[in-house]
Write a protein that holds these residues in place. Structure first.
Motif, short mmCIF file in Angstrom:
data_model
loop_
_atom_site.label_atom_id
_atom_site.label_comp_id
_atom_site.label_asym_id
_atom_site.label_seq_id
_atom_site.Cartn_x
_atom_site.Cartn_y
_atom_site.Cartn_z
N THR A 264 33.42 -15.85 -8.27
CA THR A 264 32.77 -15.86 -6.97
C THR A 264 32.75 -17.28 -6.42
N PRO A 265 33.02 -17.42 -5.13
CA PRO A 265 32.77 -18.73 -4.52
C PRO A 265 31.29 -19.06 -4.70
N VAL A 266 30.97 -20.28 -5.03
CA VAL A 266 29.58 -20.61 -5.34
C VAL A 266 28.68 -20.49 -4.10
N ARG A 267 29.28 -20.60 -2.92
CA ARG A 267 28.41 -20.58 -1.75
C ARG A 267 28.04 -19.16 -1.30
N LEU A 268 28.58 -18.15 -1.95
CA LEU A 268 28.21 -16.78 -1.58
C LEU A 268 26.79 -16.49 -2.03
N HIS A 269 25.99 -15.96 -1.11
CA HIS A 269 24.70 -15.48 -1.60
C HIS A 269 24.90 -14.12 -2.26
N LEU A 270 23.90 -13.71 -3.00
CA LEU A 270 24.04 -12.50 -3.80
C LEU A 270 24.35 -11.28 -2.93
N GLY A 271 23.77 -11.25 -1.73
CA GLY A 271 24.01 -10.11 -0.84
C GLY A 271 25.48 -10.04 -0.44
#
Lengths: 290, 777, 164
Positions: free
Chosen positions: C20-27
């Motif tokens: 996952t890209p680290v900037r993705l929030h969980l939603g």
């Protein structure tokens, strides 16, 4: 409304955290994320580095240090945990009452005491409570550790006394502060909102109902959570009853208040007076805070 | 056969999907090769665009395209967006370009579209678009907009979009002869609708056929098809518009938006599906709002409280453009004379451009404004005469024996407005009863003894519903005996799939679960208008009823031949047509469908038209008027100005109730929306036209903890204007809530002699009113 | 260039491992990477509650947590609320009966929030239920039917507990 890119770091030890902080110019600590994440999603803040301290060992405990007479709270203790801690309730009965106003149970499951103190919203509950209880904050960098009295913590609007290379590690409260009563009243439009104004007070009342010591603070009214020493002084030596509380309330109204697009300074001053009086009423009813 | 399902509290057919995460909203749809759009929006309320530099943005990772207006192609760039609600009353129609050309007129106006592989990348690149603005003066307050020198659109002579006028009777005589008169100055504000799902668009062109499909979170897929085809310069048959699950509408999603056109153009240019899901920050400034209205009104009345005439003028802030004609403005006058028999009326309304987000109807449209003004007038008359406000309402109501009551007003098509049915006094009495208004003085006095201030407020209203011309429906039976209902009517949570299924299931004697409703896909049903103005039960409901009746008739005629019995001896039940009293003499609907589906070389039986299906378009040519009364009870903290809502009662007459839970849900949700308008929701702009309220921490939607118990009563006086006897219910909770709550606060503060002429009422405004009144005495 | 991390977690009982890209929030991660679109984004600033999911049983706002922070955690979304055999959670059943939803957009967040709340507060008062959903915005229902549904579900869940 998506965050800008950043480098992600998740140190596991305090030393690693401090070394990362020392290394990066543009880093943000991610604690509970309940204030930082919205600001990143809205791109109001776009740090180059995000240092997630949720995995750092040793920041999430609450323990009584009898030798020092302190209750020590790790910076990463969640708001939910604060509400449930018997030790904290014993030392500081106001905490569960005040923290119940912090956001909603879903945000309290993540939000932390350290995050709240470092974000330092003028209306936030935890800075107010800590200010009232003369908390001492332990702040650490890779090279030094020092203590900051809560009275010296807020430098200006949302600006705490902490450098970019430092982390808040611990909050210490007096273990047996000896207050006989406390009161906390908040005025917000909706449950869980940041308060338009809030007031907390602590009273130490003797057997003859004379006030020996008093602490009063208001939140949301001024640029920072603010103690009201003049109002406190008016109470000491007086009977804990309506006339003294009214005098303290009048003094509270003189606070230098902020205004925004919704509410004027005059209205906040009015609320400061009303809420201080109500909080004192609660505090004079004794220490039973349920 | 009597109704079995209509009127019953059946479980909604929509719910199993929506409760388990299986809904499909636009942003849930993923297509192969799909890319994402983000918009660069104006940061100025009014500015000339000097230059746009997209070089850096184009070089960003993942970027597929960066579009200014001209990059969307000559057809799209040629002209401003079409006026979707043309009217001869429009003096100067100004709509925006799909992307701003050389001028921006509100903060939030789309200027550049960036398309990239991910939304994150699109936003990264959008941040690199450089726009050089030459800032122009902005006009923000519509009261200044007609007198000042500042033009909302550069070079325009003035800011007047239209001047509307309504009236009837001899207004001069009314004011000459009535012994009393009061004057009201009212400042009204309604803000952002805030469906929980923002707008969303997905556009994809089929590489082989060239057909363009647009999924949009819209209330009006057929209107989007019509105007999008026009903007793109293509034929409607080459465009399919689908509204899948839509997460709330409340009005603003009825508008045709620039983003729908921009996405469609980009999908064609890029040869890829392009999606955009509006975020909340965008929703605040780029989805239509409602805004301020300033009312000046004189009321002439006699000693009994009977009102003889009302005259006045309204200044209506329409925002920067006129995307939806004068619909919102017109609905601000159309509800006159409310629930009352009024001899004379003369009202005018100026529709004024300002440099703020454009407006269009939000739940209730202008009706809450008009009813607020009318109800404030009635309360003021009562106060002036020292009468009970409920008594003054009774003195003025259209009586139950006066229906149809011709009000003197003209409908949108110029025909005279007539209230069809109702019993306004009965609704009021029942509401007062349910709210225990008789016990209020004792409650108030007991509270006063403890230093607490209680107040009660009443508001009565009518609502014009079931707006024409039509929504249609096709009812089709399959050889398996299942029933499909096709309609153009889009749903945003109203439960149309359930209510239409109830109507059709009753008509055909099948189980509710045998009915499937397919809606809001221009490819599945030919024509549609939109889910607005509390109209779907009346229009699509009646069409479904009529189509089911046609199908039923075919079944009966076929069975009559086949079973050799008279039609009158047949019944439809449990998916069969059978001989009354002889259930074993039966044919299943599926078998009828199969027989009518045709067999090669054989005639269609019974001389019937092929296929067990029928289509009906019920045209709503006159207006069913819902009505009712609300009673609100509040407590006011006179030290802080806090208002606590204690009780909220609505007695409502929407004719036949098809589904009690759905109707009550509409009314409860509507009431909370109105309470939000009365007390919480305030979309502020600063003097430069910068929106101040741009997140949910500042713009306060009502939450569960602040809402009072809401109780609903029904009176069912059937409308004679449609076969179901229904009237709309979608906005009836909202319309009377504001005047009732405002009056309740005013009533609580009666000891201070406070008059309230403005909402939303925030606590500072409440204490200021108390202070001002105290200062006067 | 996006900073990418490899994470391993459990979602609705199923192990998941992916980048996952680290900037993705969980939603965004749940919706965009895992295709679990039942979790809805209503504001992305932590105010509307539509995106609420359970993380190790706690109801949290998935827009206020990075996907990387879910590494090693148990996530439950609306898709995992019903029993694997399809039997609806008592809350889902009560929402259907009490008309606790209209457009369905806020519903997943309401249900996940209330699931966590009722676990900790099995016999709530109406006031407590209202408090529990005060961080979840709904524009359709006016909340009252949701409150009724929560109380109905709580009563049924207590009964079931009693039977066990």
């Amino acid at each position: 409304m998506k965050s800008a890119g950043f480098r992600y770091h998740d140190p596991q030890r305090i030393d690693d955290l401090l070394s990362l902080l020392g290394r990066f110019e543009d880093a943000k600590i991610l604690a509970g994320g309940q204030s930082l994440m919205p600001m990143m999603n809205m791109r109001f803040v776009q740090p180059e580095h995000v240092i997630d301290i949720n995995g750092v060992q040793g920041l999430d405990g609450i323990h009584a240090d009898a030798a020092a007479g302190k209750l020590r709270i790790g910076a990463m203790v969640r708001q939910k945990t604060l509400m449930q801690s018997a030790a904290l309730r014993a030392a500081c009965p106001m905490v569960p009452q005040a923290v119940a106003h912090v956001g909603h149970f879903q945000t309290r499951a993540r939000g932390t005491i350290g995050g709240s103190l470092c974000h330092l919203d003028p209306a936030a509950e935890l800075p107010l409570v800590m200010l009232l209880h003369d908390a001492v904050l332990t702040v650490q960098s890779a090279t030094e550790v020092h203590q900051v009295d809560m009275a010296d913590w807020a430098l200006a609007y949302m600006l705490p006394a902490i450098s970019p290379d430092e982390a808040l590690i611990e909050v210490a409260l007096p273990l047996a502060p000896g207050w006989t009563g406390s009161g906390f009243v908040e005025f917000a439009r909706r449950h869980g909102d940041f308060a338009i104004a809030s007031a907390g007070c602590l009273l130490d009342v003797d057997d003859r109902n004379i006030i020996r010591r008093a602490a009063i603070a208001v939140g949301g009214v001024a640029q920072v959570p603010t103690r009201l020493p003049e109002a406190e002084a008016l109470l000491v030596g007086q009977p804990a009853s309506a006339p003294a509380f009214a005098a303290a309330s009048d003094a509270a109204r003189k606070i230098d208040a902020l205004s925004d697009a919704y509410y004027t300074a005059a209205y906040r001053q009015r609320l400061a007076g009303v809420l201080v009086e109500r909080a004192l009423g609660q505090a004079s009813k004794g220490t039973d805070h349920g | 056969m009597g109704a079995r399902l209509v009127g019953a509290q059946v479980q909604r057919l929509e719910d199993p999907r929506l409760l388990t995460g299986k809904g499909q909203y636009v942003d849930d749809i993923v297509l192969p090769g799909m890319v994402q759009a983000a918009f660069v929006r104006s940061t100025h309320a009014h500015a000339r665009i000097v230059s746009i530099d997209t070089t850096a943005a184009r070089a960003m990772p993942g970027v597929r395209g960066v579009f200014t207006l001209n990059d969307l192609g000559p057809a799209v760039a040629r002209d401003r967006m079409p006026q979707t609600a043309p009217s001869p009353a429009i003096r100067r129609s100004v709509t925006q370009y799909v992307l701003a050309r050389d001028e921006v007129c509100y903060v939030g106006e789309a200027v550049v579209m960036v398309v990239a592989d991910t939304r994150h990348q699109a936003e990264d690149a959008a941040a690199r678009v450089l726009i050089d603005y030459d800032v122009l003066p902005a006009v923000v307050d519509c009261r200044a907009a007609l007198t000042g020198q500042t033009a909302a659109h550069h070079g325009a002579a003035d800011n007047l979009a239209a001047r509307l006028s309504v009236g009837f009777g001899d207004i001069e005589a009314a004011f000459r002869t009535a012994p009393h008169r009061v004057t009201l100055t009212l400042d009204q504000h309604r803000g952002v609708a805030h469906s929980m799902e923002g707008r969303a668009v997905l556009a994809a062109q089929d590489a082989v056929s060239g057909k363009l499909t647009v999924w949009s979170a819209t209330q009006s897929p057929y209107m989007v098809r019509r105007f999008l085809a026009r903007v793109l310069g293509i034929d409607e048959q080459d465009l399919r518009v689908i509204a899948p699950d839509v997460g709330g509408g409340f009005g603003p999603k009825a508008v045709f938006y620039p983003e729908e056109a921009a996405l469609a153009a980009a999908a064609v240019k890029l040869g890829r599906p392009v999606k955009w899901a509006e975020d909340r920050k965008e929703h605040f400034v780029s989805t239509t709002n409602q805004r301020d209205q300033h009312w000046q009104m004189d009321v002439a009345f006699d000693d009994t409280g009977k009102i003889h005439g009302i005259r006045g003028h309204v200044q209506h802030d329409n925002g920067a453009y006129l995307p939806y004609g004068l619909i919102l403005a017109a609905t601000s006058l159309a509800p006159f004379p409310g629930a009352y028999a009024l001899p004379a009326l003369q009202m005018t309304l100026d529709v004024i451009y300002t440099n703020t987000t454009p407006t269009s109807p939000v739940r209730g449209a202008g009706r809450p404004n008009a009813i607020f003004a009318i109800e404030r007038a009635v309360d003021r008359v009562a106060d002036h005469l020292g009468l009970d406000p409920a008594e003054v309402r009774r003195a003025n109501f259209v009586r139950a024996d006066q229906f149809p009551y011709v009000t003197g007003m003209k409908a949108r098509d110029g025909s005279p407005v007539a209230y069809d049915s109702g019993d306004y006094a009965a609704c009021l009495d029942r509401a007062l009863d349910m709210a225990d208004a008789a016990g209020f003085p004792a409650r108030r006095d007991a509270a006063r003894a403890q230093g607490r201030y209680l107040g009660i407020g009443v508001a009565s209203f009518i609502e014009d519903t079931g707006l024409g011309p039509f929504e249609g429906a096709t009812v089709r039976v399959t050889p398996k005996g299942r029933v499909t209902v096709l309609t153009g009517a889009a749903s945003q949570g109203q439960g149309h799939a359930t209510t239409l299924a109830q109507v059709v299931a009753d008509g055909l004697g099948v189980a509710l679960t045998d009915v499937t409703v397919i809606s809001a896909d221009t490819e599945r049903f030919s024509y549609g208008a939109g889910t607005i103005a509390s109209r779907i039960a009346v229009t699509a409901g009646s069409s479904a009823h009529l189509a089911a009746a046609k199908v039923r008739d075919k079944v009966l005629r076929y069975a009559s031949d086949k079973l050799e019995v008279a039609i009158g001896d047949l019944e439809l039940n449990g998916g069969f047509v059978h001989v009354a009293g002889v259930p074993e003499m039966r044919i299943s609907l599926g078998d009828v469908a199969l027989a009518l589906a045709g067999t090669v070389g054989q005639r269609v039986p019974s001389g019937l038209e092929p296929g067990l299906e029928a289509t009906a378009y019920f045209e709503s040519t006159a207006t069913p008027h819902s009505s009712g009364s609300t009673v609100a009870e509040v407590e006011v903290d006179i030290e802080t100005g806090a208002v606590t809502l204690l009780n909220h009662v609505i007695v409502h007459d929407c004719g036949k109730v098809i589904h009690p839970g759905i109707v009550d849900g509409q009314i409860t949700g509507g009431a909370v929306h109105g309470i939000g308008n009365a007390l919480f929701e305030d979309m502020l702009y600063d003097a430069e036209g910068q929106p101040v309220s741009t997140n949910f921490g500042e713009y306060l939607l009502p939450t569960a903890t602040e809402m009072p118990p809401i109780r609903i009563g029904h009176l069912e006086t059937l409308s004679p204007l449609n076969p179901l006897g229904v009237k709309g219910a979608g906005e009836s909770g909202t319309i009377p809530a504001i005047p009732a709550v405002v009056r309740a606060v005013e009533n609580a503060l009666a000891p201070f002699g406070v008059q309230i002429n403005r909402y939303p009422l925030n606590p500072e405004r409440v204490v200021n009113l108390i202070d001002a009144s105290r200062g006067k005495t | 260039m996006d900073d990418i991390r490899h994470i391993a977690l459990t979602v609705n009982g199923q192990p998941v491992e992916c980048d996952t890209p680290v900037r993705l929030h969980l939603g965004d991660f749940l919706r965009g990477i895992l295709g679990l679109t039942g979790t809805h984004l209503g504001c992305e600033h932590g105010a509307c509650g539509a995106c609420t999911v359970l993380v190790d049983g706690e109801a949290v706002r998935s827009c206020l947590m990075l996907a990387v922070q879910a590494n090693g955690r148990q996530i439950t979304t609306i898709e995992g609320l019903a029993d694997p055999d399809g039997t609806l959670h008592p809350l889902q059943q009560a929402f259907a009966e009490k008309h606790g939803l209209q457009c369905g957009y806020c519903t997943p967040g309401m249900l996940t929030s209330l699931a966590a709340f009722l676990r900790d507060t099995p016999d709530p008062t109406e006031t407590q239920v209202r408090d529990a959903i005060s961080g979840n915005l709904c524009r359709c229902t006016g909340y009252q039917p949701i409150v009724e549904a929560a109380l109905l579900a709580a009563a049924r869940m207590r009964q079931t507990e009693g039977v066990r």
